[in-house]
Scaffold this motif. Structure first.
Motif, short mmCIF file in Angstrom:
data_model
loop_
_atom_site.label_atom_id
_atom_site.label_comp_id
_atom_site.label_asym_id
_atom_site.label_seq_id
_atom_site.Cartn_x
_atom_site.Cartn_y
_atom_site.Cartn_z
N ASP A 258 0.65 -1.04 -0.26
CA ASP A 258 0.08 -0.01 0.10
C ASP A 258 0.94 1.23 -0.01
O ASP A 258 0.41 2.07 -0.63
N ARG A 259 2.19 1.06 0.33
CA ARG A 259 2.87 2.45 0.48
C ARG A 259 4.15 2.37 -0.15
O ARG A 259 4.80 3.13 -0.44
N PHE A 260 4.71 1.11 -0.32
CA PHE A 260 5.91 0.84 -1.13
C PHE A 260 5.85 0.42 -2.47
O PHE A 260 4.99 -0.31 -2.94
N SER A 261 6.59 1.01 -3.42
CA SER A 261 6.90 0.69 -4.94
C SER A 261 8.25 0.47 -5.08
O SER A 261 9.11 1.34 -4.83
N ALA A 262 8.57 -0.60 -6.10
CA ALA A 262 9.80 -0.59 -6.82
C ALA A 262 9.79 -0.76 -8.03
O ALA A 262 8.92 -1.48 -8.58
#
Lengths: 113, 115
Positions: free
Chosen positions: B63-67
């Motif tokens: 919900d808050r992290f993206s790579a």
């Protein structure tokens, strides 16, 4: 039970002592075993890399793998103050960055002059 | 000596702000890993890529992290919105991803503090 267990220490030894660091693991599929050294505020750097069971020696460092006991060790002979760091064991099933490494939490070693 | 390069080395920001961490893998390495290190949990894998495609991001709070890997020389890890519990050291590592004695090589990390 975590997949990889490692005593966090800290471990303090006098200069010149033989140091023994150990990890146990539960996943019998692990085939590649590593020891990383991590100095304060730095990334882990690879120290030793072994495949399957047996011993590997590199200078003052010897890595041992006993797959029957699910136990790995790192020995440091004639330890030096520059060896003071955190030592992390790591292991993986497939090797060669084909999957993810599972790390122990690290043992902090201090070698006193 | 070829090295993995991470920027910034340190980041202090307030809760709710967006944080972007960058990684330049070793030239020729096709596999890139993102790890988080804390005293309590040790080193934990967040996500990894092979040939720029995500292979596993199960370790990441989605919900808050993206790579992402916009190209072969750059990997990014973003947190939005950031929370105090995200405070940790974030490491990038790269490898050849082709088996055998080809281990992962780590950068020196981004030390993140969320106030």
């Amino acid at each position: 039970q975590k997949e990889v267990e490692q005593d966090p220490g800290p471990l303090s030894v006098p200069e010149g002592a033989i140091v023994s660091l150990n990890c146990t693991y539960s996943n019998s599929a692990f085939q590649y075993f590593m020891w990383y050294r991590q100095y304060s505020r730095k990334g882990p750097e690879l120290l030793m890399y072994t495949y399957s069971s047996g011993n590997k020696e590199d200078g003052r460092f010897t890595a041992q793998v006993d797959k029957s006991s699910k136990y790995i060790s790192l020995f440091i002979r004639d330890s030096q103050p520059s060896d003071s760091a955190t030592y992390l064991c790591a292991m993986e099933v497939y090797g060669g960055s084909q999957g993810n490494l599972i790390f122990g939490k690290g043992t902090k070693l201090s070698v006193k002059p | 000596d070829a090295r993995v390069t991470q920027t910034p080395r340190h980041k202090v920001t307030e809760m709710g702000q967006e944080v972007t961490m960058r990684c330049q893998p070793i030239l020729g390495h096709n596999t890139v890993f993102w790890y988080r290190q804390t005293m309590m949990q040790g080193l934990e894998l967040l996500a990894y890529f092979r040939n720029r495609a995500p292979l596993d991001d199960s370790g990441m709070p989605k919900d808050r992290f993206s790579a992402e890997m916009p190209d072969a020389t750059l990997a990014t890890l973003k947190i939005q919105p950031s929370e105090p519990r995200d405070s940790a050291v974030y490491f990038c590592a790269s490898g050849l991803g082709q088996g055998g004695n080809q281990p992962q090589h780590f950068g020196d990390g981004t030390r993140l503090s969320i106030l």
